[in-house]
Design an enzyme around this catalytic site. Structure first.
Site, mmCIF file in Angstrom:
data_model
loop_
_atom_site.group_PDB
_atom_site.id
_atom_site.type_symbol
_atom_site.label_atom_id
_atom_site.label_comp_id
_atom_site.label_asym_id
_atom_site.label_seq_id
_atom_site.Cartn_x
_atom_site.Cartn_y
_atom_site.Cartn_z
ATOM 1 N N GLY A 12 23.181 -34.773 14.623
ATOM 2 C CA GLY A 12 22.935 -36.204 14.425
ATOM 3 C C GLY A 12 21.743 -36.439 13.515
ATOM 4 O O GLY A 12 21.088 -35.480 13.063
ATOM 5 N N GLY A 15 21.630 -39.121 8.477
ATOM 6 C CA GLY A 15 21.583 -40.199 7.472
ATOM 7 C C GLY A 15 22.974 -40.729 7.184
ATOM 8 O O GLY A 15 23.265 -41.165 6.055
ATOM 9 N N ASN A 38 23.434 -44.763 22.126
ATOM 10 C CA ASN A 38 22.556 -43.600 21.934
ATOM 11 C C ASN A 38 22.331 -43.372 20.446
ATOM 12 O O ASN A 38 21.393 -42.701 20.038
ATOM 13 C CB ASN A 38 23.136 -42.336 22.587
ATOM 14 C CG ASN A 38 24.608 -42.111 22.276
ATOM 15 O OD1 ASN A 38 25.291 -42.996 21.740
ATOM 16 N ND2 ASN A 38 25.126 -40.949 22.618
ATOM 17 N N GLY A 40 21.584 -44.350 16.403
ATOM 18 C CA GLY A 40 20.643 -45.225 15.703
ATOM 19 C C GLY A 40 20.904 -45.082 14.226
ATOM 20 O O GLY A 40 20.485 -44.109 13.614
ATOM 21 N N HIS A 41 21.644 -46.017 13.664
ATOM 22 C CA HIS A 41 21.992 -45.931 12.242
ATOM 23 C C HIS A 41 21.088 -46.862 11.445
ATOM 24 O O HIS A 41 21.065 -48.064 11.672
ATOM 25 C CB HIS A 41 23.460 -46.312 12.029
ATOM 26 C CG HIS A 41 24.389 -45.303 12.613
ATOM 27 N ND1 HIS A 41 25.742 -45.481 12.695
ATOM 28 C CD2 HIS A 41 24.145 -44.088 13.149
ATOM 29 C CE1 HIS A 41 26.284 -44.411 13.254
ATOM 30 N NE2 HIS A 41 25.339 -43.562 13.543
ATOM 31 N N THR A 42 20.347 -46.276 10.535
ATOM 32 C CA THR A 42 19.369 -47.048 9.778
ATOM 33 C C THR A 42 19.895 -47.352 8.377
ATOM 34 O O THR A 42 20.378 -46.459 7.692
ATOM 35 C CB THR A 42 18.049 -46.246 9.656
ATOM 36 O OG1 THR A 42 17.707 -45.774 10.955
ATOM 37 C CG2 THR A 42 16.933 -47.098 9.100
ATOM 38 N N ARG A 137 38.253 -41.553 36.201
ATOM 39 C CA ARG A 137 39.146 -42.718 36.393
ATOM 40 C C ARG A 137 38.571 -43.793 37.320
ATOM 41 O O ARG A 137 39.299 -44.549 37.943
ATOM 42 C CB ARG A 137 40.534 -42.251 36.873
ATOM 43 C CG ARG A 137 41.251 -41.459 35.809
ATOM 44 C CD ARG A 137 42.397 -40.696 36.355
ATOM 45 N NE ARG A 137 41.939 -39.613 37.210
ATOM 46 C CZ ARG A 137 42.728 -38.668 37.698
ATOM 47 N NH1 ARG A 137 44.009 -38.673 37.440
ATOM 48 N NH2 ARG A 137 42.247 -37.714 38.465
ATOM 49 N N GLN A 218 26.076 -39.496 16.195
ATOM 50 C CA GLN A 218 25.626 -38.135 16.553
ATOM 51 C C GLN A 218 26.215 -37.113 15.555
ATOM 52 O O GLN A 218 26.480 -37.476 14.425
ATOM 53 C CB GLN A 218 25.985 -37.769 18.004
ATOM 54 C CG GLN A 218 25.225 -38.565 19.045
ATOM 55 C CD GLN A 218 25.881 -39.892 19.381
ATOM 56 O OE1 GLN A 218 27.077 -39.946 19.583
ATOM 57 N NE2 GLN A 218 25.111 -40.945 19.455
ATOM 58 N N THR A 293 16.373 -44.223 18.104
ATOM 59 C CA THR A 293 16.674 -44.848 19.388
ATOM 60 C C THR A 293 15.510 -44.701 20.361
ATOM 61 O O THR A 293 15.135 -45.643 21.043
ATOM 62 C CB THR A 293 17.958 -44.225 19.984
ATOM 63 O OG1 THR A 293 19.005 -44.452 19.048
ATOM 64 C CG2 THR A 293 18.332 -44.859 21.315
ATOM 65 N N ARG A 296 11.291 -40.500 19.695
ATOM 66 C CA ARG A 296 10.782 -39.146 19.913
ATOM 67 C C ARG A 296 10.638 -38.399 18.577
ATOM 68 O O ARG A 296 11.492 -38.554 17.700
ATOM 69 C CB ARG A 296 11.761 -38.341 20.784
ATOM 70 C CG ARG A 296 11.823 -38.782 22.218
ATOM 71 C CD ARG A 296 12.835 -37.977 23.001
ATOM 72 N NE ARG A 296 14.201 -38.305 22.659
ATOM 73 C CZ ARG A 296 15.263 -37.712 23.185
ATOM 74 N NH1 ARG A 296 15.109 -36.733 24.057
ATOM 75 N NH2 ARG A 296 16.479 -38.076 22.851
ATOM 76 N N VAL A 406 18.517 -39.362 -2.562
ATOM 77 C CA VAL A 406 17.249 -39.018 -3.211
ATOM 78 C C VAL A 406 16.105 -39.941 -2.795
ATOM 79 O O VAL A 406 15.015 -39.878 -3.348
ATOM 80 C CB VAL A 406 17.408 -39.011 -4.766
ATOM 81 C CG1 VAL A 406 18.274 -37.845 -5.216
ATOM 82 C CG2 VAL A 406 17.986 -40.332 -5.267
HETATM 83 P P1 IMP Z 1 22.974 -38.653 25.289
HETATM 84 O O1 IMP Z 1 23.915 -38.846 24.153
HETATM 85 O O2 IMP Z 1 22.022 -39.795 25.480
HETATM 86 O O3 IMP Z 1 23.683 -38.251 26.557
HETATM 87 O O4 IMP Z 1 22.026 -37.403 24.912
HETATM 88 C C1 IMP Z 1 22.541 -36.071 24.810
HETATM 89 C C2 IMP Z 1 21.883 -35.316 23.660
HETATM 90 O O5 IMP Z 1 22.301 -35.904 22.432
HETATM 91 C C3 IMP Z 1 20.344 -35.389 23.640
HETATM 92 O O6 IMP Z 1 19.861 -34.164 23.149
HETATM 93 C C4 IMP Z 1 20.058 -36.499 22.664
HETATM 94 O O7 IMP Z 1 18.775 -36.359 22.061
HETATM 95 C C5 IMP Z 1 21.165 -36.291 21.651
HETATM 96 N N1 IMP Z 1 21.535 -37.499 20.929
HETATM 97 C C6 IMP Z 1 22.268 -38.549 21.380
HETATM 98 N N2 IMP Z 1 22.419 -39.461 20.419
HETATM 99 C C7 IMP Z 1 21.810 -38.988 19.335
HETATM 100 C C8 IMP Z 1 21.681 -39.470 17.995
HETATM 101 O O8 IMP Z 1 22.165 -40.535 17.610
HETATM 102 N N3 IMP Z 1 20.965 -38.672 17.150
HETATM 103 C C9 IMP Z 1 20.454 -37.483 17.533
HETATM 104 N N4 IMP Z 1 20.571 -36.988 18.753
HETATM 105 C C10 IMP Z 1 21.243 -37.729 19.648
#
Ligand code: IMP
Length: 416
Positions: A12, A15, A38, A40-42, A137, A218, A293, A296, A406
């Site tokens: 993930g 970009g 989860n 985060g598309h910028t 289910r 991801q 997201t 970190r 670039v």
């Molecule tokens: P979850 O998707 O929140 O269950 O997280 C599972 C794993 O996927 C963790 O290591 C997260 O840091 C990683 N993860 C989930 N979504 C992203 C993303 O959009 N980018 C990078 N890592 C992600």
């Protein structure tokens, strides 16, 4: 070639948002097929930064149709907030449709993820528990919001069960049925206009000759089936997810793998080329490698061609988009991982996913470049060493690199 799938080649954060944004001009519909908020598309538009967690990136293109497919887990509160935030920024929004078959993230999914997700280092958005509920289910489908009486009854039953678990196993306070019911009543009211069978919608659109872009979230190495299990997400970001997560199979589909010029990973799990030195600091600082997201800091390292060959195989990438090449500018020498040593044996290709955790990377060194490349608009304008780096990757993987990022702006992209 009309339809595109844009898929992350690593863990993930490759970009993808920028590539999706670029390609959106060539399609009619943008569809997300897996994951949830989860992601985060910028996208940077006119110096303004937009980060979407749930809405497809195409949402800022007014003339497009955006679809949240059946393969997603949807936090209805987040969806409402993202729609509201766009309105508040004065952005006109594309038409949006939400699959009746997508799974709802319920309040207890987020609590359980917060308690149980630590080992994997999840985003704590309730993704894993929501997918668990789907597979077992017991889940709530988005369409159930439209049958309110049955929804209320099922909600009561599940909250009774969940409260028992929360209290007995985790010593957590009980959830309030009345409060959650009121919350979801509002979601049902606000979201009902978007809900439909998106599979039928997409089929009809394809029959009319409309082109679709499938927007991955991801990356392949976080795929529940093809990634570094158990340090993965709970969906299929790789190619299979495109079909199960939308219910359509376009006859012509161009599969684009998005790969960063170096590697990053957020959360726990193996990462053979990870660095903890001044190089990783350079990559993190210059590449702004902090989770979109969760904020970190991302783990950073050299590009791993063993893994890129593997994910190319799994997805059948037709072409690659190499992003953030400018981040490497200024480094004297670059390294690329061309093989692994596992238990004393050398490998050029990944023979087993289990090897990733034990692999010692074998590197080749390549000369770096010092020139600013942000203003280069064609491949020929790139410094010689920069072109050599791109061509080295192409040769090693056997797939053309068609797009090169670039700089962060939406126009800072070279198309070959
Ligand atoms: P979850 O998707 O929140 O269950 O997280 C599972 C794993 O996927 C963790 O290591 C997260 O840091 C990683 N993860 C989930 N979504 C992203 C993303 O959009 N980018 C990078 N890592 C992600």
């Amino acid at each position: 070639m009309k339809n595109y799938a844009v898929i992350g080649a690593f863990w993930g954060d490759e970009g993808k948002g920028k590539i999706v944004d670029y390609l959106t001009g060539q399609v009619d519909i943008v569809v997300r097929y897996q994951g949830g908020n989860n992601a985060g598309h910028t996208v940077v538009v006119a110096g303004k930064k937009f980060v979407f967690h749930l809405l497809p990136t195409g949402i800022i293109h007014m003339d497009k149709l955006c679809v949240i497919g059946n393969g997603l887990v949807v936090d209805p509160g987040v969806l409402m907030e993202e729609i509201k935030a766009l309105e508040q920024q004065g952005m006109a929004m594309a038409e949006l449709k939400l699959s009746e078959s997508a799974t709802l993230i319920m309040p207890w999914h987020k609590i359980l993820d917060g308690i149980e997700g630590g080992k994997v280092g999840t985003t704590k958005r309730g993704i894993g528990p929501a997918y668990e509920s789907k597979i077992s289910r017991r889940g709530f489908k988005v369409g159930e919001l439209l049958a309110w009486e049955a929804f209320s009854k099922k909600l009561k039953e599940q909250i009774d069960e969940v409260n028992w678990l929360l209290e007995q196993k985790y010593g957590h306070s009980k959830l309030d049925y009345g409060q959650i019911l009121t919350e979801f009543e509002l979601y049902a009211e606000k979201l009902s206009g978007y809900i439909c069978n998106t599979s039928v919608l997409l089929h009809d659109a394809m029959k009319e000759g409309k082109a679709i872009l499938f927007e991955g979230a991801q990356g392949t190495l976080l795929d529940i089936d093809h990634g570094t299990y158990p340090f993965v997400t709970s969906s299929n970001p790789s190619i299979g997810g495109v079909f199960t997560g939308t219910g359509v199979r376009p006859k012509v589909l161009r599969v684009i793998g998005v790969v960063k010029a170096y590697s990053t990973r957020v959360g726990n799990g193996p990462f053979p080329t990870e660095l903890n030195d001044e190089i990783s600091e350079h990559l993190r600082a210059k590449g702004h490698e902090y989770g979109a997201t969760t904020g970190r800091p991302r783990r950073c390292g050299w590009l791993d061609l063993v893994l890129l060959r593997y994910t190319t195989m799994v997805n059948g990438f037709d072409e690659l988009a190499l992003t953030k090449l400018d981040v490497l500018t200024g480094l004297k020498r670059l390294k690329v991982c061309t093989g692994y040593e596992v238990d004393g044996k050398k490998y050029q290709q990944l023979d087993s996913l289990l090897h990733i955790a034990k692999a010692k990377p074998i590197y080749e060194e390549i000369e770096g470049w010092q020139e600013d490349i942000a203003r280069c608009t064609s491949f020929d304008q790139l410094p010689k060493q920069c072109r050599a780096y791109v061509e080295y990757i192409e040769r090693a993987v056997g797939v053309p690199i068609r797009y090169i990022g670039v700089g962060p702006g939406r126009r800072e992209i070279i198309v070959r």
